[in-house]
Scaffold this motif. Structure first.
Motif, short mmCIF file in Angstrom:
data_model
loop_
_atom_site.label_atom_id
_atom_site.label_comp_id
_atom_site.label_asym_id
_atom_site.label_seq_id
_atom_site.Cartn_x
_atom_site.Cartn_y
_atom_site.Cartn_z
N THR A 219 0.83 -1.21 0.00
CA THR A 219 0.00 0.00 0.00
C THR A 219 0.86 1.26 0.00
O THR A 219 0.58 2.21 -0.73
N TYR A 220 1.94 1.27 0.80
CA TYR A 220 2.84 2.45 0.80
C TYR A 220 3.48 2.61 -0.58
O TYR A 220 3.66 3.74 -1.06
N ALA A 221 3.80 1.49 -1.25
CA ALA A 221 4.39 1.57 -2.60
C ALA A 221 3.43 2.28 -3.55
O ALA A 221 3.85 3.00 -4.46
N PHE A 379 0.60 8.56 8.19
CA PHE A 379 1.12 7.65 7.16
C PHE A 379 2.05 6.68 7.86
O PHE A 379 2.61 6.99 8.92
N GLU A 380 2.17 5.48 7.31
CA GLU A 380 2.99 4.46 7.98
C GLU A 380 3.53 3.51 6.92
O GLU A 380 2.79 2.67 6.39
N PRO A 381 4.82 3.65 6.58
CA PRO A 381 5.38 2.80 5.52
C PRO A 381 5.09 1.32 5.75
O PRO A 381 4.57 0.65 4.86
N GLY A 403 1.41 0.24 5.54
CA GLY A 403 1.54 -1.14 6.00
C GLY A 403 0.54 -1.52 7.07
O GLY A 403 0.28 -2.70 7.30
N LEU A 404 -0.03 -0.52 7.76
CA LEU A 404 -1.07 -0.83 8.75
C LEU A 404 -2.27 -1.43 8.04
O LEU A 404 -2.86 -2.42 8.50
#
Ligand code: ADP
Length: 488
Positions: A219-221, A379-381, A403-404
């Motif tokens: 998701t972060y990507a 936000f959370e990588p 990543g959450l």
């Protein structure tokens, strides 16, 4: 399976030096890759704690002058890690935080400190250490970006390069006037090179010039290709989308294992969840919280920053306390947030406990004792604390971001009916959705059987490095094959 060698380049590696998840990942990935037939040597700056931990050390390369002083590369081991350490006292022989001096400001020579790390990495990658020829250089975050850039501009034979972004917010931006000083040629200063908004960007350079880019969740990507989360690099990341992928982090399940954890009052597993009650009682006692068995006891282990959503808490805590809940928070960071949270604790003794500082033992005790672990990041990588929470039977309450979103299944009505939920997921950056999430947790916990199944499903989630290591291994192998003709 052919043997592959990786040079991992980073500024942190648990347990030697860690300021966050980066250190955990760099410290744990080598052992997981070994199971895939991949040998990793980790290149670290010679911080005092790293040099102290090193054993079996021998000098394998010497520099008469490297950014203002003599330096050498030492090969050795520490724990499970094979290390190359860049011993450069004029750059790294400083106590405390690796990036920030005692005055709270970044070290003024960080450009040179991490250019030196990159230069050493590039030298090693090109054969400076006899008998060591890595197939892949794996650069972690901005501190290692110059390894990729210097290898690129050196030309000639080189290993494949992989840039892993653990957090796009930390970019390593330095004045353009330092270009020659940090070892870059004039032609590197272009938009498709190291230039970033008129400055030199170390992370930007790594992203622009690496053969592959990874970040720490799918998701972060995707998010970092959008203006909202791209931190000014979304255009470049869209341009490089064909070589960008997301691989989730795991946790070291030897360090984080509730069945063997020496920090806990009582050890347990998913079949002996009842024993967890002793940890809750011990935690409440340690932190001066009321010994209330009925309370929803919520934990937080976090840097105290806006990224982590910690500013949302003071407004939301009264509602938690009004519903009989408790909070056990451990963290440090932004001074104003530390003060606001400490004030909330002072105002509500017995219900809210705030510990400012860094304390691994307490981090384990929180994971092993609380009902729920809250991660309200904007936000959370990837996030690691929610993975520990899943593994420890602390139900994760997380914002739906990065990543959450990729690691926690929301226990909504359909998930409940399908026996599928592992936590509670809510929209980020909102006090209202955070309050609703805490209400949902309070209500769910009133049904002990449903709550226990929720805990058990979380504990069944595979949060180990096994699957992610397989994905890194596949990526490294594909890249090595692709590079082979170029290096012939
Ligand atoms: P980040 O790297 O953004 O800080 P992560 O969730 O990826 O966040 O990793 C944080 C790591 O640092 C986890 O291993 C967590 O347990 C640990 N940690 C964070 N704050 C503290 C603290 N105050 N004391 C002890 N450990 C902490």
């Amino acid at each position: 399976m052919s043997h592959l060698t990786v040079l991992s380049v980073a500024s942190e590696a648990y347990p030697l030096v860690k300021t966050g998840g980066l250190g955990d990942v760099v410290g744990a990935l080598p052992a997981a890759l070994a199971a895939e037939g991949i040998a990793t040597t980790t290149l670290l700056p010679g911080y005092p704690a790293v040099l102290e931990a090193l054993h079996g050390a021998s000098t394998v390369h010497a520099y008469d002058a490297l950014h203002g002083g003599a330096a050498r590369l030492i090969a050795g081991r520490a724990g499970a890690l094979d290390l190359l350490v860049l011993d450069a006292p004029h750059l790294y022989a400083r106590p405390g935080n690796p990036y920030v001096g005692p005055d709270g400001h970044d070290w003024p020579d960080n450009a040179q400190r991490f250019a030196a790390l990159g230069a050493a990495a590039a030298d090693v990658a090109r054969g400076a250490v006899q008998g060591f020829a890595p197939d892949i250089v794996h650069a972690h975050d901005w501190q290692a970006g110059m390894a990729v850039a210097l290898l690129h501009y050196a030309g000639g034979r080189r290993p494949g390069t992989v840039m892993t972004v653990h957090n796009l917010a930390f970019q390593g931006k330095f004045p353009a006037t330092l270009l020659a000083d940090v070892g870059l040629p004039p032609h590197a200063f272009t938009p498709d090179g190291v230039e970033f908004h008129g400055a030199i960007g170390y992370l930007k350079a790594g992203i622009a010039l690496a053969d592959r880019i990874t970040t720490v969740s799918p998701t972060y990507a995707a998010e970092i290709r959008t203006p909202e989360h791209g931190m000014g690099l979304d255009g470049l990341l869209r341009h490089r989308a064909n070589v960008l992928s997301g691989i989730l982090n795991g946790i070291d399940t030897d360090v984080w294992n509730p069945a063997t954890d020496a920090h806990l009052a009582a050890r347990y597993d998913s079949r002996r969840l009842g024993r967890r009650a002793a940890n809750r009682i011990a935690l409440q006692a340690r932190l001066g919280l009321d010994a209330d068995p009925g309370a929803l006891l919520v934990g937080v282990v976090s840097r105290l920053t806006l990224q982590k959503g910690m500013d949302l808490l003071p407004d939301v805590l009264p509602a938690l306390v009004a519903r009989g809940g408790q909070l056990a928070l451990l963290g440090s960071g932004d001074r104003a947030l530390e003060a606001a949270l400490a004030a909330a604790a002072d105002a509500t003794p017995g219900r809210i406990a705030v510990t400012i500082g860094y304390d691994e033992t307490l981090a384990h005790q929180i994971q092993g004792g609380v009902d729920a672990l809250l991660v309200p990041s904007r936000f959370e990588p990837c996030g690691l604390t929610q993975l520990c929470a899943l593994h420890y039977g602390a139900v994760p309450l997380v914002a739906r971001t990065g990543g959450l979103a990729d690691t926690v299944i929301d226990t909504n009505e359909v998930a409940l009916a399908a026996d599928a939920g592992t936590g509670i997921v809510f929209s980020p950056d909102s006090r209202d959705t955070l309050r609703v999430a805490l209400d949902r947790a309070t209500r769910l916990r009133r049904d002990p059987r449903a709550w226990r199944s929720l805990q058990r499903r979380g504990m069944k989630t595979d949060v180990s490095w096994r699957a992610p290591a397989g994905q890194y291994a596949a990526l490294f192998r594909a890249l090595a094959v692709e590079r082979a003709p170029a290096n012939r």
